[in-house]
Write a protein that holds these residues in place. Structure first.
Motif, PDB file in Angstrom:
ATOM      1  N   ARG A 150     -15.673   1.324   3.409  1.00 30.03           N
ATOM      2  CA  ARG A 150     -14.480   0.970   2.636  1.00 30.03           C
ATOM      3  C   ARG A 150     -14.402  -0.548   2.454  1.00 30.03           C
ATOM      4  NH1 ARG A 150     -10.688   4.395   0.447  1.00 30.03           N
ATOM      5  NH2 ARG A 150     -10.771   5.587   2.372  1.00 30.03           N
ATOM      6  N   ASP A 151     -14.674  -1.278   3.527  1.00 32.97           N
ATOM      7  CA  ASP A 151     -14.598  -2.736   3.504  1.00 32.97           C
ATOM      8  C   ASP A 151     -15.713  -3.258   4.387  1.00 32.97           C
ATOM      9  OD1 ASP A 151     -14.018  -5.433   3.861  1.00 32.97           O
ATOM     10  OD2 ASP A 151     -11.856  -5.133   3.935  1.00 32.97           O
ATOM     11  N   ASN A 152     -16.709  -3.902   3.783  1.00 40.41           N
ATOM     12  CA  ASN A 152     -17.827  -4.408   4.571  1.00 40.41           C
ATOM     13  C   ASN A 152     -17.668  -5.879   4.922  1.00 40.41           C
ATOM     14  OD1 ASN A 152     -18.450  -5.868   2.274  1.00 40.41           O
ATOM     15  ND2 ASN A 152     -20.342  -4.767   1.812  1.00 40.41           N
ATOM     16  N   GLY A 153     -16.459  -6.395   4.718  1.00 42.70           N
ATOM     17  CA  GLY A 153     -16.194  -7.790   5.029  1.00 42.70           C
ATOM     18  C   GLY A 153     -16.036  -8.653   3.799  1.00 42.70           C
ATOM     19  N   PHE A 154     -16.686  -8.249   2.711  1.00 41.14           N
ATOM     20  CA  PHE A 154     -16.565  -9.019   1.475  1.00 41.14           C
ATOM     21  C   PHE A 154     -16.381  -8.145   0.247  1.00 41.14           C
ATOM     22  CE2 PHE A 154     -18.056 -12.381  -1.592  1.00 41.14           C
ATOM     23  CZ  PHE A 154     -17.048 -13.282  -1.282  1.00 41.14           C
ATOM     24  N   VAL A 155     -16.795  -6.889   0.331  1.00 39.17           N
ATOM     25  CA  VAL A 155     -16.616  -5.937  -0.765  1.00 39.17           C
ATOM     26  C   VAL A 155     -15.680  -4.829  -0.298  1.00 39.17           C
ATOM     27  CG1 VAL A 155     -17.717  -4.299  -2.323  1.00 39.17           C
ATOM     28  CG2 VAL A 155     -18.890  -6.423  -1.732  1.00 39.17           C
ATOM     29  N   VAL A 156     -14.631  -4.578  -1.078  1.00 40.49           N
ATOM     30  CA  VAL A 156     -13.665  -3.525  -0.758  1.00 40.49           C
ATOM     31  C   VAL A 156     -13.765  -2.427  -1.807  1.00 40.49           C
ATOM     32  CG1 VAL A 156     -11.246  -2.972  -0.290  1.00 40.49           C
ATOM     33  CG2 VAL A 156     -12.124  -5.254   0.213  1.00 40.49           C
ATOM     34  N   ARG A 157     -13.780  -1.188  -1.323  1.00 34.64           N
ATOM     35  CA  ARG A 157     -13.829  -0.024  -2.218  1.00 34.64           C
ATOM     36  C   ARG A 157     -12.562   0.803  -1.980  1.00 34.64           C
ATOM     37  NH1 ARG A 157     -18.958  -0.888   0.094  1.00 34.64           N
ATOM     38  NH2 ARG A 157     -20.558  -1.370  -1.471  1.00 34.64           N
ATOM     39  N   PRO A 158     -11.468   0.450  -2.628  1.00 34.90           N
ATOM     40  CA  PRO A 158     -10.183   1.100  -2.324  1.00 34.90           C
ATOM     41  C   PRO A 158     -10.023   2.502  -2.893  1.00 34.90           C
ATOM     42  CG  PRO A 158      -9.899  -0.525  -4.058  1.00 34.90           C
ATOM     43  CD  PRO A 158     -11.320  -0.648  -3.585  1.00 34.90           C
ATOM     44  N   LEU A 159     -10.960   2.950  -3.746  1.00 30.83           N
ATOM     45  CA  LEU A 159     -10.794   4.246  -4.415  1.00 30.83           C
ATOM     46  C   LEU A 159     -11.656   5.358  -3.823  1.00 30.83           C
ATOM     47  CD1 LEU A 159     -10.700   3.132  -8.176  1.00 30.83           C
ATOM     48  CD2 LEU A 159      -8.822   3.260  -6.512  1.00 30.83           C
ATOM     49  N   LEU A 160     -12.190   5.170  -2.638  1.00 34.06           N
ATOM     50  CA  LEU A 160     -13.112   6.160  -2.081  1.00 34.06           C
ATOM     51  C   LEU A 160     -12.462   7.510  -1.810  1.00 34.06           C
ATOM     52  CD1 LEU A 160     -15.400   4.182   0.406  1.00 34.06           C
ATOM     53  CD2 LEU A 160     -15.974   5.080  -1.852  1.00 34.06           C
ATOM     54  N   ASP A 161     -11.148   7.557  -1.742  1.00 33.94           N
ATOM     55  CA  ASP A 161     -10.474   8.834  -1.499  1.00 33.94           C
ATOM     56  C   ASP A 161     -10.164   9.602  -2.780  1.00 33.94           C
ATOM     57  OD1 ASP A 161     -10.512   8.462   1.238  1.00 33.94           O
ATOM     58  OD2 ASP A 161      -8.550   7.489   1.289  1.00 33.94           O
ATOM     59  N   PHE A 162     -10.468   9.007  -3.939  1.00 35.92           N
ATOM     60  CA  PHE A 162     -10.200   9.659  -5.226  1.00 35.92           C
ATOM     61  C   PHE A 162     -11.503  10.177  -5.826  1.00 35.92           C
ATOM     62  CE2 PHE A 162      -6.803   6.466  -4.874  1.00 35.92           C
ATOM     63  CZ  PHE A 162      -5.688   7.275  -5.018  1.00 35.92           C
ATOM     64  N   THR A 163     -11.432  11.340  -6.461  1.00 32.06           N
ATOM     65  CA  THR A 163     -12.596  11.857  -7.173  1.00 32.06           C
ATOM     66  C   THR A 163     -12.659  11.255  -8.579  1.00 32.06           C
ATOM     67  OG1 THR A 163     -11.397  13.741  -8.100  1.00 32.06           O
ATOM     68  CG2 THR A 163     -12.428  14.038  -5.934  1.00 32.06           C
ATOM     69  N   LYS A 164     -13.794  11.419  -9.193  1.00 35.23           N
ATOM     70  CA  LYS A 164     -13.969  10.939 -10.569  1.00 35.23           C
ATOM     71  C   LYS A 164     -12.943  11.587 -11.495  1.00 35.23           C
ATOM     72  CE  LYS A 164     -16.318   9.137 -14.126  1.00 35.23           C
ATOM     73  NZ  LYS A 164     -16.630   7.717 -14.309  1.00 35.23           N
ATOM     74  N   SER A 165     -12.749  12.895 -11.368  1.00 34.00           N
ATOM     75  CA  SER A 165     -11.819  13.598 -12.261  1.00 34.00           C
ATOM     76  C   SER A 165     -10.393  13.093 -12.069  1.00 34.00           C
ATOM     77  CB  SER A 165     -11.881  15.101 -12.030  1.00 34.00           C
ATOM     78  OG  SER A 165     -11.541  15.430 -10.695  1.00 34.00           O
ATOM     79  N   GLU A 166     -10.021  12.742 -10.858  1.00 37.13           N
ATOM     80  CA  GLU A 166      -8.684  12.198 -10.606  1.00 37.13           C
ATOM     81  C   GLU A 166      -8.499  10.844 -11.278  1.00 37.13           C
ATOM     82  OE1 GLU A 166      -7.411  14.099  -6.301  1.00 37.13           O
ATOM     83  OE2 GLU A 166      -8.790  12.384  -6.345  1.00 37.13           O
ATOM     84  N   LEU A 167      -9.544  10.033 -11.265  1.00 41.77           N
ATOM     85  CA  LEU A 167      -9.451   8.719 -11.896  1.00 41.77           C
ATOM     86  C   LEU A 167      -9.414   8.836 -13.418  1.00 41.77           C
ATOM     87  CD1 LEU A 167     -11.889   6.701  -9.598  1.00 41.77           C
ATOM     88  CD2 LEU A 167      -9.387   6.758  -9.531  1.00 41.77           C
ATOM     89  N   VAL A 168     -10.144   9.785 -13.964  1.00 38.96           N
ATOM     90  CA  VAL A 168     -10.076  10.044 -15.409  1.00 38.96           C
ATOM     91  C   VAL A 168      -8.658  10.478 -15.784  1.00 38.96           C
ATOM     92  CG1 VAL A 168     -10.824  11.612 -17.241  1.00 38.96           C
ATOM     93  CG2 VAL A 168     -12.521  10.574 -15.716  1.00 38.96           C
ATOM     94  N   LYS A 169      -8.086  11.358 -14.973  1.00 37.93           N
ATOM     95  CA  LYS A 169      -6.716  11.808 -15.232  1.00 37.93           C
ATOM     96  C   LYS A 169      -5.732  10.647 -15.160  1.00 37.93           C
ATOM     97  CE  LYS A 169      -3.242  15.120 -13.633  1.00 37.93           C
ATOM     98  NZ  LYS A 169      -2.913  16.180 -12.622  1.00 37.93           N
ATOM     99  N   TYR A 170      -5.947   9.741 -14.229  1.00 33.57           N
ATOM    100  CA  TYR A 170      -5.082   8.561 -14.087  1.00 33.57           C
ATOM    101  C   TYR A 170      -5.129   7.709 -15.361  1.00 33.57           C
ATOM    102  CZ  TYR A 170      -3.133   4.303 -11.953  1.00 33.57           C
ATOM    103  OH  TYR A 170      -2.373   3.194 -11.659  1.00 33.57           O
ATOM    104  N   CYS A 171      -6.330   7.531 -15.891  1.00 39.64           N
ATOM    105  CA  CYS A 171      -6.471   6.772 -17.149  1.00 39.64           C
ATOM    106  C   CYS A 171      -5.739   7.493 -18.284  1.00 39.64           C
ATOM    107  CB  CYS A 171      -7.945   6.601 -17.502  1.00 39.64           C
ATOM    108  SG  CYS A 171      -8.861   5.494 -16.421  1.00 39.64           S
ATOM    109  N   GLU A 172      -5.906   8.795 -18.354  1.00 38.09           N
ATOM    110  CA  GLU A 172      -5.264   9.571 -19.425  1.00 38.09           C
ATOM    111  C   GLU A 172      -3.739   9.482 -19.317  1.00 38.09           C
ATOM    112  OE1 GLU A 172      -8.769  12.964 -20.014  1.00 38.09           O
ATOM    113  OE2 GLU A 172      -7.031  13.367 -18.726  1.00 38.09           O
TER     114      GLU A 172
END
Length: 318
Positions: A150-172
């Motif tokens: 999730r956080d390697n000290g310099f890169v953060v990935r805050p969306l790892l708990d969301f699926t691709k389809s959920e993120l597409v729906k969020y955009c829509e």
């Protein structure tokens, strides 16, 4: 689905670099960043689009899309161009590896330039599941199979708990457009093959395989973090610069010993492989004073319950 709330869980007020390709996942992240920035001016986001020099007019289209999107959503935008084909020719890397290396280098350059706290990427649960499969096939231990942190000290990935389809729906839901990368359909790329061919087969065995693989990655990360903590404590006791004290070495658990050796060789300038670790374990187990192990740019000599590192100044990387 509250993506902004997810950002607040992992980010503190500061300036961040936001990797924005223009795809649905990165657009979803950018929308959430915009909202958070509006809610609290102590958060600041600089969008960075990296053009890889691979897709001609389509790449130019994506660049223009990102610039227009950022203008509409009050996000500072920086475009960086990199030469992936040139890197492939010089390094012998695959296109995927070269693109990733150059992309992160460009993001880090902007982060340093802008004094950003960290880099945000839009990796999601499907990406994480695919990474587990790719590393499993390649061959990896618990650290590798833990996949993306999730956080390697310099890169953060805050969306790892969301699926691709959920993120597409969020955009829509936000009536936001995005662009599609045509190379995502090219099965010559390993990740695309896993995504389009392997994952659908696994879903026939387990409809929730994405979440299952993500849970597995999380569990392995927890195990690795614990073992790494033990290894760090042990290393402070038995490592003094170029010397490794091996008294009672066999009493320590093998997973901890391997991590100690990995950290030590890394500090000596190597990029340790599993073969390096196994060979060093054998050297210690033999317990023969004067016996040596030759590694790239480095000679390790066992003597009187210690391993001494003798550096080759012509080759060792500092």
């Amino acid at each position: 689905m509250n993506v902004v709330w997810e950002l607040k869980k992992y980010l503190s007020p500061a300036r961040y670099v936001l990797a924005l390709s223009g795809g649905a996942d990165s657009v979803a992240l950018a929308l959430a960043c915009e909202q958070l920035q509006q809610e609290n001016s102590d958060y600041e986001f600089v969008a960075v689009h990296v053009e890889h020099g691979l897709r001609g007019e389509e790449g130019i289209r994506d660049k223009q899309f990102v610039e227009d999107f950022c203008q509409q959503h009050n996000l500072e935008c920086i475009v960086k161009s990199v030469d992936v084909p040139g890197r492939v020719k010089l390094s012998g890397q695959s296109v995927e590896e070269a693109a990733r290396d150059l992309r992160y280098r460009a993001l880090m350059d902007v982060a340093l330039q802008k004094a950003a706290k960290k880099i945000l990427t839009a990796h999601h649960a499907n990406d994480q599941a695919e990474t587990v499969i790719l590393r499993l096939v390649r061959g990896a231990g618990s650290r590798g199979l833990g996949a993306m942190q999730r956080d390697n000290g310099f890169v953060v990935r805050p969306l790892l708990d969301f699926t691709k389809s959920e993120l597409v729906k969020y955009c829509e839901e936000h009536q936001a457009k995005w662009v599609e990368d045509s190379t995502n359909k090219d099965l010559e790329y390993r990740r695309n093959y896993v995504r389009q061919e392997i994952m659908p087969l696994l879903e026939k065995l387990n409809a929730n395989v994405v979440s299952t693989l993500c849970q597995t990655a999380n569990a392995l990360q927890e195990d690795d973090n614990y073992l790494s903590t033990l290894a760090e404590r042990l290393g402070k006791k038995i490592i003094v610069e170029d010397e490794l004290l091996t008294t009672d070495w066999h009493l320590y658990p093998l997973p901890v010993r391997k991590r100690v050796l990995f950290r030590w060789l890394g500090k000596l300038g190597l990029q340790p492989t599993s073969q390096h670790i196994e060979s060093l374990e054998k050297l210690i187990a033999t317990g023969t004073t004067g016996k040596e192990l030759a590694l790239p740019g480095l000679t390790l000599r066992y003597a009187y319950r210690k391993v001494y590192a003798l550096r080759d100044v012509l080759h060792i990387r500092h």
